[in-house]
Motif scaffolding. Sequence first.
Motif, PDB file in Angstrom:
ATOM      1  N   UNK A 171      80.280  23.051 130.524  1.00  0.00           N
ATOM      2  CA  UNK A 171      80.863  23.295 129.200  1.00  0.00           C
ATOM      3  C   UNK A 171      79.935  24.223 128.424  1.00  0.00           C
ATOM      4  N   UNK A 172      80.538  25.153 127.721  1.00  0.00           N
ATOM      5  CA  UNK A 172      79.779  26.034 126.843  1.00  0.00           C
ATOM      6  C   UNK A 172      79.919  25.477 125.432  1.00  0.00           C
ATOM      7  N   UNK A 173      78.822  24.969 124.879  1.00  0.00           N
ATOM      8  CA  UNK A 173      78.847  24.277 123.591  1.00  0.00           C
ATOM      9  C   UNK A 173      78.008  25.092 122.604  1.00  0.00           C
ATOM     10  N   UNK A 174      78.511  26.281 122.258  1.00  0.00           N
ATOM     11  CA  UNK A 174      77.721  27.158 121.401  1.00  0.00           C
ATOM     12  C   UNK A 174      77.654  26.687 119.952  1.00  0.00           C
ATOM     13  N   UNK A 175      78.500  25.748 119.556  1.00  0.00           N
ATOM     14  CA  UNK A 175      78.438  25.231 118.191  1.00  0.00           C
ATOM     15  C   UNK A 175      77.117  24.491 117.938  1.00  0.00           C
ATOM     16  N   UNK A 176      76.457  24.054 118.998  1.00  0.00           N
ATOM     17  CA  UNK A 176      75.163  23.387 118.853  1.00  0.00           C
ATOM     18  C   UNK A 176      73.982  24.336 119.077  1.00  0.00           C
ATOM     19  N   UNK A 177      74.270  25.598 119.329  1.00  0.00           N
ATOM     20  CA  UNK A 177      73.183  26.563 119.507  1.00  0.00           C
ATOM     21  C   UNK A 177      72.860  27.215 118.158  1.00  0.00           C
ATOM     22  N   UNK A 178      71.667  27.772 118.030  1.00  0.00           N
ATOM     23  CA  UNK A 178      71.326  28.453 116.784  1.00  0.00           C
ATOM     24  C   UNK A 178      72.297  29.602 116.512  1.00  0.00           C
ATOM     25  N   UNK A 179      72.640  29.796 115.236  1.00  0.00           N
ATOM     26  CA  UNK A 179      73.530  30.908 114.909  1.00  0.00           C
ATOM     27  C   UNK A 179      72.832  32.232 115.230  1.00  0.00           C
ATOM     28  N   UNK A 180      73.585  33.311 115.225  1.00  0.00           N
ATOM     29  CA  UNK A 180      73.052  34.598 115.660  1.00  0.00           C
ATOM     30  C   UNK A 180      71.839  35.024 114.836  1.00  0.00           C
ATOM     31  N   UNK A 181      71.918  34.870 113.535  1.00  0.00           N
ATOM     32  CA  UNK A 181      70.797  35.275 112.671  1.00  0.00           C
ATOM     33  C   UNK A 181      69.519  34.515 113.032  1.00  0.00           C
TER      34      UNK A 181
END
Length: 124
Positions: A36-46
Motif C-alpha cells: 500500500x502506498x500511504x503518502x498521507x502519512x509521509x511528510x508534505x512536499x515542502x
Amino acid sequence: MLYYCNANSIPDNAKEVWFVVRSLQIYKPVKGIVYRHVNVLSPNLELFLWGRKRIQLNNWIKENYNIYAIRYIEQIQNDPAALKLIDYLRKIKEDPSHDIYLVCYCQNFERCHLKILKSIIEYL
C-alpha cells in the motif's frame, strides 16, 4: 503488530507493507505481499524538500531534525485522514494476528519520519 524498516530490509515473510513515502518505487515486488502506498502519512512536499536540503548540505543535525519533527507532527495532527489511519494503526500494533510493515527509503531510522510516526502512534 507494527514493524518499521527501510524498503531494502522488508522480510520475505511480510504479508502487508505500507510505503510511507511521497512517491512509490517497489524495486523487487515479492509475490504474496500486499503493498500500500500511504503518502498521507509521509511528510508534505515542502517539509520533505526542506529535510532533503539539510541532508544534502550535510546539515541534518539534531536541531534541524527537531524542527522537522515538530513540523511533521503538526502536519499529521492537522490532517483528518492521517489521524484516521493513526487510530487504525494503534489498534493493529496490539494485534498479534495482523502484521504491518511501515517502510520508507531513509537510511538512518534515528533521523527518519518513521521514527516520528512511531512516536505519534505510541504516545500522542
